[in-house]
Design a protein around this motif. Structure first.
Motif, short mmCIF file in Angstrom:
data_model
loop_
_atom_site.label_atom_id
_atom_site.label_comp_id
_atom_site.label_asym_id
_atom_site.label_seq_id
_atom_site.Cartn_x
_atom_site.Cartn_y
_atom_site.Cartn_z
N VAL A 276 -2.01 28.61 -15.74
CA VAL A 276 -1.27 28.43 -16.99
C VAL A 276 0.03 27.68 -16.71
O VAL A 276 0.37 26.71 -17.40
N ARG A 277 0.75 28.09 -15.67
CA ARG A 277 1.99 27.39 -15.32
C ARG A 277 1.70 25.93 -15.00
O ARG A 277 2.39 25.03 -15.49
N ALA A 278 0.72 25.67 -14.18
CA ALA A 278 0.40 24.29 -13.78
C ALA A 278 0.07 23.44 -15.01
O ALA A 278 0.54 22.30 -15.13
N HIS A 279 -0.71 23.98 -15.92
CA HIS A 279 -1.07 23.27 -17.15
C HIS A 279 0.18 22.95 -17.97
O HIS A 279 0.35 21.82 -18.46
N LEU A 280 1.06 23.93 -18.12
CA LEU A 280 2.29 23.72 -18.90
C LEU A 280 3.22 22.71 -18.23
O LEU A 280 3.83 21.88 -18.92
N GLU A 281 3.33 22.77 -16.92
CA GLU A 281 4.19 21.81 -16.22
C GLU A 281 3.66 20.38 -16.41
O GLU A 281 4.45 19.46 -16.64
N ARG A 282 2.35 20.20 -16.33
CA ARG A 282 1.78 18.86 -16.56
C ARG A 282 2.08 18.37 -17.98
O ARG A 282 2.22 17.17 -18.20
N ALA A 283 2.22 19.30 -18.92
CA ALA A 283 2.52 18.94 -20.31
C ALA A 283 4.02 18.73 -20.55
O ALA A 283 4.41 18.38 -21.65
#
Length: 166
Positions: free
Chosen positions: A123-130
């Motif tokens: 979830v963190r990785a996805h949000l950081e990419r966004a």
């Protein structure tokens, strides 16, 4: 209670106000460094600043993080001005970003202890990419309480965090 202001993106919010963080007593110099141990939203060595919107939120969060005997915690106050924060409590934002709240809120400690990778790290990785600088995380132990988790801070273009004298 800190202010939460919707941003033009309609996915992220800005958060401004005083937050609270538990630190090992006499460790105030390190309170802005963030955690480097594995956490719900952080791999080992991945600096992450975990804070709560209230002192009650700190107490609720610390139930899941016992200290070794003889070690004490203290709570420090921090002034935060943050933008590009994702609010996990917002159903519409979760749907728009393809975030399954259950992935963020799933148990993680035992999984990490056994060498696994919790879904919350994804979830963190996805949000950081966004483009997110952090997230609002609802308390799992006390309804209505919430925490602020920053992925980056006190660098150009990132949220700012300062210790507030108490």
């Amino acid at each position: 209670m800190p202010d939460i202001i919707p941003e033009a993106s309609r996915v992220f919010v800005s958060v401004n106000g005083t937050f609270y963080r538990a630190i090992v007593a006499d460790g105030s110099a390190d309170s802005l460094r963030g955690s480097i141990a594995a956490g719900r939203y952080s791999k080992p060595g991945q600096r992450t600043l975990y804070m709560s919107a209230t002192e009650e939120g700190v107490a609720a969060a610390m139930q899941a993080h016992p200290l070794p005997a003889g070690t004490r915690r203290t709570v420090c106050a921090m002034a935060v001005e943050a933008h590009s924060i994702f609010d996990l409590r917002d159903d519409r934002a979760c749907e728009q970003m393809g975030i399954r709240r259950g992935d963020a809120l799933a148990p993680w400690q035992e999984l990490v202890a056994n060498g696994g990778v919790p879904t919350s790290w994804g979830v963190r990785a996805h949000l950081e990419r966004a483009g997110a600088h952090g997230l609002i995380d609802p308390s799992r132990t006390a309804s209505g309480l919430w925490h602020l988790v920053l992925f980056r801070w006190n660098m150009p273009g990132a949220p700012t965090v300062k210790i507030v004298p108490r």
